[in-house]
Design a protein around this motif. Structure first.
Motif, PDB file in Angstrom:
ATOM      1  N   ARG A   2      68.582   9.390  19.581  1.00 38.57           N
ATOM      2  CA  ARG A   2      69.524  10.133  20.407  1.00 38.57           C
ATOM      3  C   ARG A   2      70.755   9.246  20.645  1.00 38.57           C
ATOM      4  O   ARG A   2      70.613   8.046  20.877  1.00 38.57           O
ATOM      5  N   VAL A   3      71.925   9.825  20.596  1.00 42.08           N
ATOM      6  CA  VAL A   3      73.176   9.066  20.738  1.00 42.08           C
ATOM      7  C   VAL A   3      73.920   9.559  21.976  1.00 42.08           C
ATOM      8  O   VAL A   3      74.027  10.758  22.202  1.00 42.08           O
ATOM      9  N   LEU A   4      74.397   8.608  22.738  1.00 42.25           N
ATOM     10  CA  LEU A   4      75.228   8.954  23.888  1.00 42.25           C
ATOM     11  C   LEU A   4      76.405   7.990  23.932  1.00 42.25           C
ATOM     12  O   LEU A   4      76.214   6.776  23.824  1.00 42.25           O
ATOM     13  N   TYR A  34      80.666  13.840  18.213  1.00 39.66           N
ATOM     14  CA  TYR A  34      79.554  13.180  17.525  1.00 39.66           C
ATOM     15  C   TYR A  34      78.291  14.011  17.637  1.00 39.66           C
ATOM     16  O   TYR A  34      78.151  14.846  18.523  1.00 39.66           O
ATOM     17  N   ASP A  35      77.375  13.736  16.716  1.00 39.36           N
ATOM     18  CA  ASP A  35      76.082  14.411  16.673  1.00 39.36           C
ATOM     19  C   ASP A  35      75.134  13.657  17.604  1.00 39.36           C
ATOM     20  O   ASP A  35      74.808  12.498  17.355  1.00 39.36           O
ATOM     21  N   ARG A  36      74.705  14.302  18.664  1.00 35.72           N
ATOM     22  CA  ARG A  36      73.872  13.618  19.663  1.00 35.72           C
ATOM     23  C   ARG A  36      72.452  13.358  19.190  1.00 35.72           C
ATOM     24  O   ARG A  36      71.773  12.475  19.706  1.00 35.72           O
ATOM     25  N   CYS A  69      68.353  18.261  23.399  1.00 36.61           N
ATOM     26  CA  CYS A  69      68.992  17.393  24.386  1.00 36.61           C
ATOM     27  C   CYS A  69      69.342  18.213  25.614  1.00 36.61           C
ATOM     28  O   CYS A  69      69.841  19.326  25.503  1.00 36.61           O
TER      29      CYS A  69
END
Ligand code: SF4
Length: 70
Positions: A2-4, A34-36, A69
């Motif tokens: 997961r990206v934050l 961006y792709d989370r 998410c």
């Protein structure tokens, strides 16, 4: 994964876009998208992007088990 991104820190340097263009992109001059929950084949590039960010704005974590998410 997961990206934050902490948008209070991001200075739009664009290092993440160079490192992982499939996941991070600018829309317009300074709006970063961006792709989370990026697909597995991009994870190495995403880790490189997180390392390359000069202000440490990219946080990586585990994706939720159901892939959603919140
Ligand atoms: S590398 Fe960091 S500061 Fe630059 S655009 Fe990406 S998140 Fe923002």
């Amino acid at each position: 994964m997961r990206v934050l991104i902490d948008m209070n820190r991001c200075e739009s340097y664009g290092q993440c876009v160079y490192a992982a263009g499939a996941v991070f992109a600018f829309r317009g001059r300074e709006s970063l998208e961006y792709d989370r929950v990026p697909p597995g084949h991009t994870w190495a590039d995403v880790r490189r992007a997180a390392s390359a960010c000069p202000v440490g704005a990219i946080r990586l974590g585990e994706a939720p088990e159901d892939g959603v998410c919140r």
